[in-house]
Structures are given as C-alpha cells and as structure tokens.
Design a protein around this motif. Structure first.
Motif, PDB file in Angstrom:
ATOM      1  N   GLY A 224      -7.346   2.759  15.844  1.00 57.47           N
ATOM      2  CA  GLY A 224      -8.283   2.852  16.961  1.00 57.47           C
ATOM      3  C   GLY A 224      -9.363   1.785  16.926  1.00 57.47           C
ATOM      4  N   ASP A 225      -9.126   0.694  16.195  1.00 53.19           N
ATOM      5  CA  ASP A 225     -10.213  -0.227  15.921  1.00 53.19           C
ATOM      6  C   ASP A 225     -10.750  -0.939  17.149  1.00 53.19           C
ATOM      7  OD1 ASP A 225     -12.063  -1.418  14.298  1.00 53.19           O
ATOM      8  OD2 ASP A 225     -10.813  -3.165  13.919  1.00 53.19           O
ATOM      9  N   GLU A 226      -9.896  -1.137  18.155  1.00 51.90           N
ATOM     10  CA  GLU A 226     -10.380  -1.872  19.337  1.00 51.90           C
ATOM     11  C   GLU A 226     -11.642  -1.198  19.866  1.00 51.90           C
ATOM     12  OE1 GLU A 226      -8.684  -4.527  19.439  1.00 51.90           O
ATOM     13  OE2 GLU A 226      -7.127  -3.704  18.153  1.00 51.90           O
ATOM     14  N   ALA A 227     -11.642   0.095  19.873  1.00 47.30           N
ATOM     15  CA  ALA A 227     -12.815   0.808  20.376  1.00 47.30           C
ATOM     16  C   ALA A 227     -13.692   1.355  19.255  1.00 47.30           C
ATOM     17  CB  ALA A 227     -12.360   1.960  21.257  1.00 47.30           C
ATOM     18  N   GLY A 228     -13.089   1.634  18.112  1.00 41.91           N
ATOM     19  CA  GLY A 228     -13.752   2.524  17.156  1.00 41.91           C
ATOM     20  C   GLY A 228     -14.549   1.888  16.042  1.00 41.91           C
ATOM     21  N   PHE A 229     -14.579   0.579  15.971  1.00 38.02           N
ATOM     22  CA  PHE A 229     -15.348  -0.064  14.914  1.00 38.02           C
ATOM     23  C   PHE A 229     -15.004   0.536  13.552  1.00 38.02           C
ATOM     24  CE2 PHE A 229     -18.989  -1.035  18.109  1.00 38.02           C
ATOM     25  CZ  PHE A 229     -18.134  -1.886  18.789  1.00 38.02           C
ATOM     26  N   ALA A 230     -13.778   0.277  13.111  1.00 43.93           N
ATOM     27  CA  ALA A 230     -13.288   0.954  11.901  1.00 43.93           C
ATOM     28  C   ALA A 230     -13.925   0.442  10.617  1.00 43.93           C
ATOM     29  CB  ALA A 230     -11.765   0.814  11.816  1.00 43.93           C
ATOM     30  N   GLY A 231     -14.650  -0.662  10.693  1.00 46.09           N
ATOM     31  CA  GLY A 231     -15.336  -1.136   9.497  1.00 46.09           C
ATOM     32  C   GLY A 231     -14.373  -1.618   8.423  1.00 46.09           C
ATOM     33  N   TRP A 232     -14.801  -1.428   7.179  1.00 43.47           N
ATOM     34  CA  TRP A 232     -13.983  -1.892   6.056  1.00 43.47           C
ATOM     35  C   TRP A 232     -13.512  -0.694   5.232  1.00 43.47           C
ATOM     36  CZ3 TRP A 232     -18.208  -5.723   3.909  1.00 43.47           C
ATOM     37  CH2 TRP A 232     -18.474  -6.702   4.873  1.00 43.47           C
ATOM     38  N   VAL A 233     -12.438  -0.947   4.490  1.00 46.28           N
ATOM     39  CA  VAL A 233     -11.937   0.065   3.565  1.00 46.28           C
ATOM     40  C   VAL A 233     -11.974  -0.536   2.166  1.00 46.28           C
ATOM     41  CG1 VAL A 233      -9.877   1.330   2.837  1.00 46.28           C
ATOM     42  CG2 VAL A 233     -10.511   1.231   5.274  1.00 46.28           C
ATOM     43  N   GLU A 234     -12.523   0.227   1.231  1.00 47.48           N
ATOM     44  CA  GLU A 234     -12.508  -0.233  -0.159  1.00 47.48           C
ATOM     45  C   GLU A 234     -11.435   0.544  -0.903  1.00 47.48           C
ATOM     46  OE1 GLU A 234     -16.301  -0.929  -2.709  1.00 47.48           O
ATOM     47  OE2 GLU A 234     -15.269   0.732  -3.696  1.00 47.48           O
ATOM     48  N   VAL A 235     -10.540  -0.173  -1.575  1.00 46.94           N
ATOM     49  CA  VAL A 235      -9.488   0.486  -2.361  1.00 46.94           C
ATOM     50  C   VAL A 235      -9.522  -0.043  -3.795  1.00 46.94           C
ATOM     51  CG1 VAL A 235      -8.006   0.762  -0.317  1.00 46.94           C
ATOM     52  CG2 VAL A 235      -7.696  -1.238  -1.806  1.00 46.94           C
ATOM     53  N   GLN A 236      -8.852   0.676  -4.652  1.00 50.32           N
ATOM     54  CA  GLN A 236      -8.658   0.189  -6.022  1.00 50.32           C
ATOM     55  C   GLN A 236      -7.295  -0.506  -6.064  1.00 50.32           C
ATOM     56  OE1 GLN A 236      -9.774   2.911  -9.121  1.00 50.32           O
ATOM     57  NE2 GLN A 236     -10.618   4.380  -7.664  1.00 50.32           N
ATOM     58  N   TRP A 237      -7.218  -1.568  -6.809  1.00 49.03           N
ATOM     59  CA  TRP A 237      -5.910  -2.216  -6.893  1.00 49.03           C
ATOM     60  C   TRP A 237      -5.677  -2.847  -8.258  1.00 49.03           C
ATOM     61  CZ3 TRP A 237      -4.470  -7.555  -4.535  1.00 49.03           C
ATOM     62  CH2 TRP A 237      -5.433  -8.505  -4.878  1.00 49.03           C
ATOM     63  N   ALA A 238      -4.423  -3.208  -8.498  1.00 51.30           N
ATOM     64  CA  ALA A 238      -4.028  -3.712  -9.819  1.00 51.30           C
ATOM     65  C   ALA A 238      -4.077  -5.232  -9.892  1.00 51.30           C
ATOM     66  CB  ALA A 238      -2.620  -3.225 -10.167  1.00 51.30           C
ATOM     67  N   ARG A 239      -4.522  -5.859  -8.795  1.00 47.29           N
ATOM     68  CA  ARG A 239      -4.630  -7.314  -8.738  1.00 47.29           C
ATOM     69  C   ARG A 239      -3.289  -7.994  -9.051  1.00 47.29           C
ATOM     70  NH1 ARG A 239      -9.990 -10.713 -10.464  1.00 47.29           N
ATOM     71  NH2 ARG A 239      -9.095 -12.742 -10.068  1.00 47.29           N
ATOM     72  N   PRO A 240      -2.239  -7.598  -8.347  1.00 50.05           N
ATOM     73  CA  PRO A 240      -0.937  -8.221  -8.587  1.00 50.05           C
ATOM     74  C   PRO A 240      -0.949  -9.686  -8.162  1.00 50.05           C
ATOM     75  CG  PRO A 240      -0.849  -6.863  -6.624  1.00 50.05           C
ATOM     76  CD  PRO A 240      -2.198  -6.631  -7.246  1.00 50.05           C
ATOM     77  N   THR A 241      -0.004 -10.438  -8.680  1.00 49.55           N
ATOM     78  CA  THR A 241       0.097 -11.855  -8.309  1.00 49.55           C
ATOM     79  C   THR A 241       1.506 -12.131  -7.783  1.00 49.55           C
ATOM     80  OG1 THR A 241       0.767 -12.407 -10.549  1.00 49.55           O
ATOM     81  CG2 THR A 241      -1.585 -12.596 -10.044  1.00 49.55           C
ATOM     82  N   GLY A 242       1.738 -13.386  -7.432  1.00 46.54           N
ATOM     83  CA  GLY A 242       3.085 -13.823  -7.034  1.00 46.54           C
ATOM     84  C   GLY A 242       3.665 -13.013  -5.890  1.00 46.54           C
ATOM     85  N   ALA A 243       4.933 -12.655  -6.029  1.00 47.98           N
ATOM     86  CA  ALA A 243       5.666 -11.981  -4.957  1.00 47.98           C
ATOM     87  C   ALA A 243       5.044 -10.636  -4.596  1.00 47.98           C
ATOM     88  CB  ALA A 243       7.133 -11.804  -5.355  1.00 47.98           C
TER      89      ALA A 243
END
Ligand code: ZN
Ligand code: ZN
Lengths: 514, 514
Positions: A448-467
């Motif tokens: 719904g971002d066109e109208a809803g100003f969805a902002g940002w999402v913060e997630v945790q991640w494993a910082r993968p590389t390459g493929a």
C-alpha cells in the motif's frame, strides 16, 4: 483540528495529493530553482543558492577544522584516465559529457557548428567526480610517510548525464564537495572515513534539522572499488529514503591504480590507504522533503539565508517613514543578537510590493520568522510575529502573535532556537515512528506504499555475499525495494537472518529510495 | 647594500634574469598551483586556493553588502544561444569547449570512444561566460519596474580555450565571479557600473595591497556590445599592465537581444539598462607579480591563508614537549587578537620536517610572519621572528629578531598591519615612478623595454573614433603597445592630442600588457 481541512494553503498541490508534484511546486513557488532550458541542468535562484551557501559555510568550517585543505582540480579529465580505471574497457558504457572540439564556426549556411578542424586528439570528459585526477596529484605529492595523512577537499560542479532528472535530487550538473585523503595505514584511513561520516551525521541532524541513520552500505551498494561504504540515510515525508552523504574506505586499491606510494620509516615502499567522502546540492532536496509542508518550505534557521523577515506595511502616505524607522530600529536591535554562534540574519523587505504578497512569498520560501509592522503596531509598540513552523491556529487562521517589540526582541534568539529544535523533533518522531521492526512480509507491508507511506523496515540478516546476496537484491528489486544501510547504532542481533534463516550478524534497513 | 648581491636567494631564477621563468618558479616553489596534465587547466594547490578563498570571502561580503544576490547558472549553454548573439554567424569563429556526446563506450579494441549513438542533437558549449543564460533568466524574472534593480552574481568556473596559457593569468579553465544587473534607466545602471569599479579598486588597493589605476577603456578595447567598459589596471614588476577587473555599462543593447523588458510606472514597456562586472583567479597572478621577490611570494596579510606561522624546533628529545607547549600557548595568545576586523590566522606547523626546511617553505609561500621557537627561546621567554617583507639585513643575513614573547604578541597586530601597508606603499611608489608623462617618442621609450622596465606612458588625446582610432591602434600594435585606460583621476587636459594634434579631451595610459 478538523478546521485545518478548510485552510486554503499557499501551494496548489498538497503532499498527500501528489508528493512529486508538491515537491516541484515548493521549488518553484519558493524561488529555489528553475529549469534552465539545458536538460537536466537547473538555475539555482538566490534563496536556493543562499541555502547552499549556508551549507557550504558551516560544512567547510568542519572540514577545515579536521585539517583538510581545499584545492581546485580541473573540470576536464582526459579520456585515457577512464581507460586506466576501467576493469574491462570493452564492456564500459557510462553517461558522461564528452568534449570533442575546441572551436565553434559558422557553417556558411547561417548555423554554428563545432569546427571539424578543431577536433581534439583525445576527447575530454567533464568530471563526474575528480577521483582520478586527485589520485594522480596525490601520487606526485606523496613521497614519504612525512607527507601523510594528505587530506584534500574540493567544492565544485560535476556532471553526470542523467536521463531522468529531478531538481536538486538528480540533475546532470550538480554542486558538491568531495574529500579525498591518503593515510599510512588501514587504521588511520578508517578513522578518517568514520570522522567524515560522523561529520555528515552531526551536520544533517544539526544545521539541517534532518534526522538520519548512519551505517554501512551492503556490499552491492558499495562505491566501485571501495572496501567499505558508509552513508547517512534520511527519511522523506513520503517514507522514501534519501542517501544524503557517503564516506568510503578504499583500502589500498585506489592507491595501487593511481600510484600513491610512500617510503615508510623503515625505508620500504608502501601503498597509501585512501578514503573519499562527499555531499551535494541533493541535501537541499532532502531539506525540502523533510521540512516542507503544504504552504511551502520550512527552512531550518541555521541554514536560512535570512532568519527573520521584517515587512513594513506601507500605504504611500505620511505614516510610511515612521513605520520604516520603527522597522529599521527593530532590525538593528535584532542584528545585535546571536543564535548558534552567529549574528542573527535579518532582512528588512522594502520591495515595492503589497505586504500580504510579501508575507506569502516568505511563507513559501520558509523564512523561520516573519514580522509585519503597520502604523498601529508602531503606535502600540508592537509587531505582528508569525512563526513559519506553526503557521495556523487550531481554527485554521494564521497564528500571528501581536507582541510588544521589546518582548519579541528579547525572545527572538530562543524562538530561533526553538524553531530549529521543533523541526528536528517533528522529523525525528516521524522517522522513528516509520521504522518497523516487526514486519514479516515485505510485499504485504509495502503493497500500500503509494498511499500509505510505508517507511522503512529494519531486519536482522546474515550479511551473505556473492550469489546469495544477488538473490536477495533481486527479490527486493522486484518489490522496488533496496537495502539502505546497517545502522551503526542498531540493537544487538538476537535471531535468524530475515532472508536466509542463518544466524543474523547485523541489522539492516530496507525501503524505497530516491 | 652591496652585500645583498651575495645573498643566495630561495629561488633559482631572479626577476631580472628572467621574469617569466621567475613567475613560474614562484608558483611551483610556493605550492600555489601546478600543471594538471590537461592542457591549459591547472591544479590550484592548498596555498593558492587558500588565497582565492580569502579573495572570495572578502569580495563576496562587498557584493552582498551592495544588495547583489548570488545564484548558480548551468555550466552548459546550447549552441543556439551563440547563434542568437552572433552578429554574423558566417564569420563567427570562437575558441570554446564543445560537448557533442553524452556517453563513453568501449570500441571493442580496448579503447574508449564517445558513443556515436549518444551524439547530441544540439551541441553544448562549456560556458565562456554566463551572459546569455543570465540574460534569458532575467527576461523571465523581470516584468515590472518593481522587479528592478535586479542584481545577481555568480562564483563559477568558466572555460575559454586558450592556445598559449600561463598559470593564473591565462588558463583554459579559470575561476571568477560575474555580476549581472538590470536597471530602470541609464543613470541607475551607470551608478552600478561605477560602484562595481570602485569596489574592485578598493579591493585591489586594500586586501591585495595592489595599487591600480581605475579608468575607462578606449572604444577598441570595449567588451563587445558595451556602451562603456571600465577597468582597473595594475603595474607588474616588469612594467607591464595587468587588467585586473572590468565593469561594463551595456546600455539597452543586451536587454534587447535577451528580451529583458519591464512595464514602467506609466504602464508602457521599456528595455532595462544592464551592467556586468567580473574578476577572476587572474588576481592571484597580479599579486604574485606585484609583491613577489627573489625568495618567492610575499603574500599580503589580508589575503594570506595563514598570517603567522609558528615553527617549533624539535630535536626528538625531552625538550620537545616543552617547546610544543610554549608554541601552543603562543598560538592561543595570538588567536585572541584581531587585525582588519578578523581574528589572526595562525598556524602551528608540526609537520615532521626539519625546521629550516619549513622556514624556507613558508618564505617561498610568502607567509607574512614566520616565528621559530627552540629550547633556548623557551628558557629565555623569546621567539625568533622573521618578517617576510624585510627578509634580509643590510649585511645579507636573515633579519630574524629575537623578541620577548610578550613584546611580540602585543605588537603582532601592528606588525601585520605594517606589512600590509608596506607592501602597498612599495608597489605604489614603483607604479607612480613608472608612469611617465613626458615621453614624446614611444618607439624610443619602449625600445629598451626588454631590460629596462619602461612602465607606462600617460598622454593626452582627442579620443578619436573610427578610422582615426584604428590607425592609432595599429601604430601602437607595431610597437607591441596598447592603450590601457583613461584614468578617472587624471589631471585636466591642457594640450594637444599625442596622436592627432587636435585639442585633447582626456588622458590615456599606454603600455605593454599581459
Ligand atoms: Zn570521490
Ligand atoms: Zn558577463
């Protein structure tokens, strides 16, 4: 607050109706900039350029205080410099303005053409950045460890041919500063990389009143050749991210390709570790989309070319001189005051235009305080004071405060400081409220971002590389999303990678972007 | 004074040996600028750029105080703008950098080339001046007499493809400011033309300590399209003139070609009267050739990036910290002082180089005061003070003065002011002594100029026009001479025209020029 819906705002387009249209309207109605007729190049008008001058002045003082020297490098870069830099010349294709001739002549048919006889043996590129020429200069200037750190900065115009342009945010020509530094080792270079990043963070949150998140860009968003790229990311009022400044640690790779070597204390040759960092006129776009409202720009006092505008209400009669004299005295009283370590900047607007037109013109420009003075104010010893950050009362009328002159003057510095703080606090609350940490499905959240100003999402991640990283980038791209940065001040990780399920190593922000 | 011949100067070339070679040596040994590898474009190094920043800062304050607004206009100008401007397109031939393509690609053979598919429909010219684009903007911004005067200025880089270049004096790319103003009538425009000229005169003779003659250029030296062109002319140490700034009254001609029209108070359409005025990085060349000596530049304190250099004499032993602490205290004491309305600019040079190398490096850069501090100075409470404008004693030894610290500090402002005044007085005396008013034969007078520094000749003339003027210009050209300007402050005329024998109407300066 319902009455506010009845307000007839100064702009014809509101943010909720059409954010992009509103942005353009703030720029044109606020006399910030205009199209030049040359595609992608803008004319920066006095109020817009005045803001840039304020940014330059304050940032330049920080740069100098860090021991960095300003220089000036040439506008033109020989094509061969790009051949040296390009990993694979054959696959190379970059948008750049290329100078091929050095003379214009008449063609004998009433038209001017580049003189075929003036064709350059080697075409020249209009600098998209000065990286390569500064690298070449550093290789001449650095001989010994005694010459390090070598820290230079340039304020200049650069050109990147852009197909889709938007004023201040993405223009073919823009103004910026680029810092380039060389150091004896990784530790010293990283220290400088982080110093510049912190300078940008403090500058954005201070003078620009624009809250940002400072962090490291993911590998796929690194500056080409950088070992690490850091950025400050600001949240615009439509929830999109604006990368507002970057600082790169380049390891020794750039020194190797540019030949920046030094003799160390033991007498052996070493490659320097280099950094680069920059901000541009894009910051002005960020200020507009952070602080603007449906009446135009609200300019943070620290970067406002004029902080207080005094408008005399003149009637072309005998009262006029008395009003003007009162205004001049008021201006003199205000000029004796200082805010943020600088004398107040006060304009007495004596242009021959109706006072109400002037008022709305300054509202749209975003002057922090607008003071109107008529004959009645003079006789009562007052002034009609309007704070740009609180334009309307709850009933939808202008929140003009008729204030005794002495009271206004004695409170002016506090008011200026309060406006600066209020703009920051508003934007900070909005940013904080629009970073979600509980989102489990990005597609749904951003649908719904066109109208809803969805902002940002913060997630945790494993910082993968390459493929593995490529796959994530593609998934995000399909949702028109990108990873912004891994905040330096994020909470510790305590779970699995949002994308791969592996143990997370850091947090990262995801959002739409400019 | 005979001993001075024995002095081993810091530069390898003296002014009398080879003035042009000396000039280049001051620039390279003083770290002012260097060749960039792109022909005609220079790298301005920190000390040179620092001087330009000082010039910008002080001049910009004057420009703003006059009510002129800074703006920024695009680097690129469409070719068609020049077609509009050219009187006769067919005879047109001008050196300009022309952008014809917007992409670089690999050619499949390991080289980069401008992508043929990126050829621009209309080539773009890199601005040689912003006259035409500013005119186009003014035509949009000016509607009514209420919009006048409209006064804008731009600090920018411009490009004029030059075949023979000389650093700061004539470079393909240079930095400048260009003021452009529009007014309701001739009187107001002329007032602004003369205000800008006087601003330049006062600036040259004040901050630059460079005496000049302000006056009107003869018709043949007018800016194309100008009704009147005024200049400031400075005399270099080789006797040649340097045109150091110009101010033009353009009448309504420029407004007519650009469409700058306004509705006057009576409701009818009028063309505006316009002016333009500019100075450039050329001023730095003027400062070098006015104040430099055989030991390098002598930088006037008002434009010196650092006015006082403190050099600690370190020995890598226990005394070092005591010396450094003494130097830091000295610096703090000096920073609390002001000269010319600004805090003193003081550098503590802690670079890891031998103190004597540092001393000579700062001598060549022209830092106004160089202070050396060793362990013995600390124990005696003194400092070794060297004034750059009086480097040697009569016996040819360095005129270092071992001065009690408190005495040096309390006299520092007066010393700074005295150096500024001394540089001006020296140059002024030289200029005055080298303007001859009794010359009857130019060929004879200037015959020995290669060695003799013939200076300028002031003559009375009848201000002929057309063919009569052309003839004079040709005669002078054969002697490698030009008319510089008719001084505003010349004595009244009292005789016949030097060239035509008719009654003279004004005086005019003749000389060789850069
Ligand atoms: Zn860079
Ligand atoms: Zn001009």
């Amino acid at each position: 607050m319902a009455d506010k819906n009845l307000i007839k705002h100064a702009l014809n387009v509101t943010r909720t109706q059409n954010f992009a249209g509103w942005y353009q309207e703030v720029i044109s109605e606020g006399d910030l900039a205009e199209e030049s007729g040359v595609r992608g190049c803008m004319v920066i008008r006095p109020w817009g350029y005045g803001i840039w001058e304020r940014i330059q002045k304050l940032m330049d003082a920080e740069i100098k205080a860090a021991g960095v020297d300003n220089c000036y490098f040439p506008l033109f870069i020989p094509l061969s410099f790009f051949e040296k830099e390009a990993d694979h010349v054959d696959g190379f294709a970059k948008e750049m303005a290329v100078v091929t001739h050095h003379r214009l002549v008449g063609d004998g048919k009433g038209k001017l053409i580049p003189d075929p006889e003036s064709k350059l043996e080697e075409p020249l590129v209009v600098r998209p950045t000065s990286e390569t020429v500064i690298g070449a200069a550093m290789s001449r200037w650095v001989q010994s460890w005694r010459d390090l750190p070598l820290m230079v900065n340039q304020w200049a115009n650069v050109v990147r041919w852009e197909m889709r342009t938007r004023m201040f945010l993405r223009t073919s020509e823009f103004l910026w500063q680029e810092g380039h530094t060389a150091h004896v080792d990784r530790e010293d270079a990283l220290k400088e990389t982080m110093r510049a990043l912190e300078m940008y963070r403090a500058f954005a949150e201070g003078p620009l009143a624009m809250p940002v998140v400072a962090g490291e860009k993911p590998e796929n968003e690194r500056f080409p050749g950088a070992v690490a790229t850091y950025s400050i990311e600001a949240m615009m009022q439509d929830g999109k991210a604006l990368q507002a400044g970057t600082s790169h640690y380049l390891g020794t790779g750039f020194a190797e390709s540019s030949g920046i070597r030094y003799q160390d204390k033991e007498g052996s040759q070493q490659y320097a570790h280099t950094t680069s960092w920059g901000v541009s006129t894009r910051l002005i776009g960020g200020v507009i989309m952070t602080h603007g409202d449906d009446d135009g720009l609200r300019c943070p006092p620290q970067i406002a070319p004029h902080q207080i505008i005094i408008i005399p209400m003149l009637r072309d009669n005998d009262d006029d001189e008395v009003v003007l004299e009162y205004c001049r005295t008021l201006r003199t009283e205000l000029l004796a005051l200082s805010a943020f370590g600088e004398p107040l900047r006060v304009l007495l607007d004596t242009k021959a235009t109706k006072a109400s037109n002037k008022r709305w013109s300054w509202v749209k420009k975003g002057a922090p305080i607008i003071v109107e003075v008529g004959p009645r104010d003079v006789s009562e010893g007052k002034a009609a004071v309007l704070r740009r950050d609180r334009l309307y009362k709850d009933d939808g009328k202008l929140a003009t405060a008729f204030t005794p002159r002495a009271e206004f003057v004695s409170g002016a510095v506090a008011m200026i400081e309060d406006i600066q703080a209020t703009l920051y606090a508003e934007a900070k609350a909005r940013m904080d409220a629009n970073i979600r940490r509980d989102v489990t499905d990005l597609a749904t959240h951003f649908a719904g971002d066109e109208a809803g100003f969805a902002g940002w999402v913060e997630v945790q991640w494993a910082r993968p590389t390459g493929a593995a990283l490529d796959k994530i980038v593609e998934q995000l791209k399909a949702l028109k999303l990108t990873m912004r940065n891994s905040p330096l001040e994020a909470a510790a990780v305590d779970g699995a990678c949002f994308f791969t399920g592996e143990p997370a190593v850091e947090r990262i922000l995801i959002g739409r972007t400019y």
